[in-house]
Design a protein around this motif. Structure first.
Motif, PDB file in Angstrom:
ATOM      1  N   VAL A 110       0.839  -1.197   0.000  1.00 56.61           N
ATOM      2  CA  VAL A 110       0.000   0.000   0.000  1.00 56.61           C
ATOM      3  C   VAL A 110       0.875   1.249   0.000  1.00 56.61           C
ATOM      4  O   VAL A 110       0.612   2.221  -0.741  1.00 56.61           O
ATOM      5  N   THR A 111       1.920   1.249   0.803  1.00 55.35           N
ATOM      6  CA  THR A 111       2.825   2.401   0.871  1.00 55.35           C
ATOM      7  C   THR A 111       3.509   2.637  -0.467  1.00 55.35           C
ATOM      8  O   THR A 111       3.650   3.791  -0.902  1.00 55.35           O
ATOM      9  N   LYS A 112       3.920   1.574  -1.136  1.00 51.74           N
ATOM     10  CA  LYS A 112       4.588   1.716  -2.429  1.00 51.74           C
ATOM     11  C   LYS A 112       3.626   2.249  -3.499  1.00 51.74           C
ATOM     12  O   LYS A 112       4.026   3.007  -4.388  1.00 51.74           O
ATOM     13  N   VAL A 113       2.356   1.859  -3.427  1.00 53.91           N
ATOM     14  CA  VAL A 113       1.362   2.405  -4.352  1.00 53.91           C
ATOM     15  C   VAL A 113       1.152   3.899  -4.066  1.00 53.91           C
ATOM     16  O   VAL A 113       1.093   4.722  -4.987  1.00 53.91           O
ATOM     17  N   MET A 114       1.067   4.252  -2.789  1.00 55.74           N
ATOM     18  CA  MET A 114       0.926   5.664  -2.419  1.00 55.74           C
ATOM     19  C   MET A 114       2.153   6.465  -2.862  1.00 55.74           C
ATOM     20  O   MET A 114       2.029   7.601  -3.333  1.00 55.74           O
ATOM     21  N   GLU A 115       3.314   5.885  -2.737  1.00 59.83           N
ATOM     22  CA  GLU A 115       4.561   6.538  -3.163  1.00 59.83           C
ATOM     23  C   GLU A 115       4.550   6.836  -4.648  1.00 59.83           C
ATOM     24  O   GLU A 115       4.865   7.957  -5.084  1.00 59.83           O
ATOM     25  N   ALA A 116       4.164   5.824  -5.456  1.00 59.32           N
ATOM     26  CA  ALA A 116       4.117   6.027  -6.905  1.00 59.32           C
ATOM     27  C   ALA A 116       3.043   7.046  -7.277  1.00 59.32           C
ATOM     28  O   ALA A 116       3.260   7.902  -8.146  1.00 59.32           O
ATOM     29  N   ALA A 117       1.889   6.970  -6.610  1.00 55.20           N
ATOM     30  CA  ALA A 117       0.813   7.920  -6.903  1.00 55.20           C
ATOM     31  C   ALA A 117       1.250   9.350  -6.592  1.00 55.20           C
ATOM     32  O   ALA A 117       0.951  10.284  -7.353  1.00 55.20           O
TER      33      ALA A 117
ATOM     34  N   VAL B 230       7.565  12.271   0.698  1.00 56.36           N
ATOM     35  CA  VAL B 230       6.553  12.889  -0.163  1.00 56.36           C
ATOM     36  C   VAL B 230       5.168  12.675   0.451  1.00 56.36           C
ATOM     37  O   VAL B 230       4.957  11.738   1.232  1.00 56.36           O
ATOM     38  N   ILE B 231       4.234  13.543   0.108  1.00 55.67           N
ATOM     39  CA  ILE B 231       2.876  13.453   0.630  1.00 55.67           C
ATOM     40  C   ILE B 231       1.943  13.006  -0.489  1.00 55.67           C
ATOM     41  O   ILE B 231       1.950  13.572  -1.589  1.00 55.67           O
ATOM     42  N   CYS B 232       1.156  11.991  -0.194  1.00 55.09           N
ATOM     43  CA  CYS B 232       0.183  11.465  -1.155  1.00 55.09           C
ATOM     44  C   CYS B 232      -1.140  12.220  -0.999  1.00 55.09           C
ATOM     45  O   CYS B 232      -1.560  12.541   0.120  1.00 55.09           O
ATOM     46  N   ASP B 233      -1.782  12.503  -2.112  1.00 52.46           N
ATOM     47  CA  ASP B 233      -3.124  13.097  -2.102  1.00 52.46           C
ATOM     48  C   ASP B 233      -4.108  11.980  -1.761  1.00 52.46           C
ATOM     49  O   ASP B 233      -4.685  11.341  -2.636  1.00 52.46           O
ATOM     50  N   LEU B 234      -4.277  11.745  -0.458  1.00 56.79           N
ATOM     51  CA  LEU B 234      -4.989  10.566   0.046  1.00 56.79           C
ATOM     52  C   LEU B 234      -6.324  10.946   0.662  1.00 56.79           C
ATOM     53  O   LEU B 234      -6.406  11.853   1.499  1.00 56.79           O
ATOM     54  N   THR B 235      -7.370  10.222   0.267  1.00 52.63           N
ATOM     55  CA  THR B 235      -8.688  10.320   0.889  1.00 52.63           C
ATOM     56  C   THR B 235      -9.085   8.938   1.387  1.00 52.63           C
ATOM     57  O   THR B 235      -9.078   7.976   0.623  1.00 52.63           O
ATOM     58  N   VAL B 236      -9.393   8.828   2.671  1.00 55.40           N
ATOM     59  CA  VAL B 236      -9.827   7.557   3.251  1.00 55.40           C
ATOM     60  C   VAL B 236     -11.336   7.577   3.431  1.00 55.40           C
ATOM     61  O   VAL B 236     -11.887   8.489   4.068  1.00 55.40           O
TER      62      VAL B 236
END
Length: 344
Positions: free
Chosen positions: A81-88, A152-158
């Protein structure tokens, strides 16, 4: 038809052992690597490619993460999950994550926090072995703490869950329980795996390749009677023990080469009578200490001390090598678990 037209699925990413909604068909992509429902490519994020690349996300407008974690740190879902967030974040793609419960409940935290020098894919974040967080809570912590590479900061919505309580085990949620890790489908076995998974760093079998993984321990060279006596004397809560024999085999695609395949193993089985009282880490380190003392020439740490990565540092090996009282080992992580619980 209207709903289908709104979304065009470009690519489906799967973690180490696939999307385990079906124990037979979803462990690996079909021969052409395409999902028939969406006419989308399926890509497994493991091995040489453990994160999406620029071509994977070039035509993507939005990344959706819907993944059931196990609640066990050395299982690799949250690393993926972290690696997907990193790439995103790197390719400026927003992420929507659908929260899912911690299957081992959200109240119990246990085990050492990873030391930075022992970080790896099975210990990617500085959390205890049982971290007590939901997928959404964990992802928010990763994002807000700067644990993504280069901070880096991911544009994340939970998207939060409804009706979940922290004291709930996965079988109390009313959700369909699908295989959680290498075919584990029940919280009792998953709880055992939170400790017995450490045996992957040894030459002891934990029953991988049998119908009872993580609830047996043995080897062709082990004399179980003395181990059983030691475990019975230890007074471990929520579990009792009995002698057993088992023969590991290749039961599925995700267990292709189990330790001691085709060989009869002699050992002990765990009969877990109360999962709330059962302490998988204390039980496992007791098994390791007893075995190392009973079989000092045959018992081995394997994989270049791989157990250090699973455990989070080298205290377990040192405690056993120095023949220290294993009952005192949990005290080495109790304060850091308290600090982590205040931090999370």
């Amino acid at each position: 038809a209207e709903q289908k037209d709104k979304f065009d699925v470009q690519i489906i990413f799967t973690p180490q052992y696939g999307i385990l909604t079906d124990p037979v068909h979803s462990l690996k992509p079909p021969p052409d690597g395409m999902d028939e429902r969406f006419d989308a490519q399926i890509k497994r994020l493991w091995g040489r490619e453990y994160r999406p690349n620029v071509l994977d996300l070039r035509e993507v407008d939005l990344v959706i993460i819907d993944l059931q974690d196990t609640g066990v740190r050395f299982h690799t879902f949250m690393t993926t999950v972290t690696k997907v967030m990193e790439a995103a974040a790197e390719y400026e793609k927003p992420v929507i994550l659908l929260d899912r419960p911690n299957p081992l409940n959200g109240n119990i935290l246990d085990g050492p926090v990873v030391r930075p020098q022992f970080q790896s894919f099975v210990g990617y974040h500085l959390v205890p072995i049982r971290h007590g967080m939901t997928v959404g809570e964990y992802a928010l912590m990763v994002n807000e703490t700067g644990w993504i590479r280069q901070s880096v900061i991911c544009d994340l919505t939970v998207i939060p869950m409804s009706n979940w309580r922290r004291d709930m085990w996965i079988d109390e949620t009313g959700l369909t329980v699908t295989p959680l890790w290498k075919g584990i489908v029940d919280p009792v076995t998953l709880t055992a795996a939170a400790g017995m998974g450490l045996l992957e760093g040894t030459n002891l079998s934990f029953g991988e390749g049998t119908s009872k993984p993580y609830t047996v321990v043995g080897a062709p060279w082990l004399v179980p009677h003395q181990l059983l006596m030691g475990l019975n004397k230890a007074g471990l809560p929520g579990v009792r023990f009995a002698e057993t024999t088992f023969t590991p085999d290749s039961l599925s695609d995700n267990v292709s080469h189990p330790l001691y395949a085709g060989q009869e193993c002699y050992g002990v089985k765990l009969i877990i009578e109360n999962k709330d009282r059962f302490d998988p880490l204390r039980t496992t380190v007791t098994i390791l200490s007893l075995t190392a003392n009973l079989e000092p020439r045959r018992f081995k740490w394997v994989g270049n001390n791989y157990v250090d990565k699973l455990y989070g540092h080298n205290y377990l090996r040192l405690f056993i090598a120095q023949e220290r009282d294993i009952r005192k080992l949990p005290a080495t992580w109790s304060e850091e678990v308290i600090r982590f619980n205040q931090f999370r």
